[in-house]
Design an enzyme around this catalytic site. Sequence first.
Site, PDB file in Angstrom:
ATOM      1  N   TYR A  53       0.831  -1.204   0.000  1.00  0.00           N
ATOM      2  CA  TYR A  53       0.000   0.000   0.000  1.00  0.00           C
ATOM      3  C   TYR A  53       0.869   1.260   0.000  1.00  0.00           C
ATOM      4  O   TYR A  53       1.873   1.340   0.710  1.00  0.00           O
ATOM      5  CB  TYR A  53      -0.938   0.031   1.201  1.00  0.00           C
ATOM      6  CG  TYR A  53      -2.056  -0.983   1.152  1.00  0.00           C
ATOM      7  CD1 TYR A  53      -2.319  -1.736   0.002  1.00  0.00           C
ATOM      8  CD2 TYR A  53      -2.873  -1.201   2.262  1.00  0.00           C
ATOM      9  CE1 TYR A  53      -3.337  -2.666  -0.035  1.00  0.00           C
ATOM     10  CE2 TYR A  53      -3.898  -2.128   2.233  1.00  0.00           C
ATOM     11  CZ  TYR A  53      -4.127  -2.858   1.090  1.00  0.00           C
ATOM     12  OH  TYR A  53      -5.148  -3.781   1.056  1.00  0.00           O
ATOM     13  N   GLY A 222     -17.714   1.901  -4.321  1.00  0.00           N
ATOM     14  CA  GLY A 222     -18.604   3.054  -4.296  1.00  0.00           C
ATOM     15  C   GLY A 222     -19.965   2.799  -4.921  1.00  0.00           C
ATOM     16  O   GLY A 222     -20.879   3.626  -4.798  1.00  0.00           O
ATOM     17  N   GLY A 226     -24.588   5.058  -2.855  1.00  0.00           N
ATOM     18  CA  GLY A 226     -25.433   6.133  -3.361  1.00  0.00           C
ATOM     19  C   GLY A 226     -24.869   6.792  -4.599  1.00  0.00           C
ATOM     20  O   GLY A 226     -25.040   7.990  -4.816  1.00  0.00           O
TER      21      GLY A 226
END
Length: 331
Positions: A53, A222, A226
């Site tokens: 990472y 995601g 929404g």
Amino acid sequence: MEYTQLGRTGLKVSRLVLGTMNFGPQTDEADSHAIMDAALDAGINFFDTANVYGWGENKGRTEEIIGSWFAKGGDRREKTVLATKVYANMGPEGDNVWPNFDRLSALNIRRAVDASLKRLKTDYIDVYQFHHIDRNTPFDEIWQAVDVLVAQGKILYAGSSNFPGYKIAQANETAARRGNTIGLVSEQCLYNLAERRAEMEVIPAAQDYGLGVIPWSPLHGGVLGGVIRKEVQGGRRASGRAADFLADAEKRARIQSYEDLLDKHGLEPGEVALAWLLTRPGVTGPIVGPRTAEQLESALRASELELSQELLGSLDEIFPGPGPSPEAFAW
């Protein structure tokens, strides 16, 4: 915050796991430290990272940020159950890719653990995870390397990530045959409302072998947060996995139905997606990867959200699971 055992172990971990992949690439060191402090204050004690990472020339940067946070003291390390991963190439950047700086050879496992410990500023890792299967390294070699690290006190447990069900079985049967290691104790897999294939074999294998299940990408990049509403309201447009998902008309219609359903109930899509995972059999806790303090607060609200049986049934209608194996693809 609720706690549960990590699989068949005696280790107690929070039902939410703090993912740190955004620390460095998306979130600077000061804000990353603030998020980790807020998570610990809220009772989240399980932190997940990986040696790669930071990515590219900055690979390892996320572990360094966590290490500098531990170095602040205040029992931060003692309160944290720390998980990191090994597999990706951590060799020198450049045109020539040197061998033995990636995957799961005994050499690379030894090299990678020592490098992670240095970056993390700690002398042990609680859960050391294999980030991917290595088709070229036998599990006898992998467990030999793990046994040495456990004996040295550098790691306490071993876990897997992105393993198919048969590899979970193979890994733990090899461990049982060797008789001197407890084998895998956790599996970190892609699992969410929009991607339920793990229910066919991965999660049943994990349950049968006593592994805790740690879902990553609980919002499916995601998609379940929404995304259509945000597009309509002029927010950030979908990208990456979310954009690819929404490019399929049938899948986009499912997401629209999902958002419409939750609008009727006055619920936030991202919070419902996390809360749904907390109802699933075998799940220890989903990995939440906040870029901001506000996103962490949303995840904490999700951990307290109770979903009615009626709503759970409606979610199953929109996102039907594949069913168990072999019935999912046979009789």
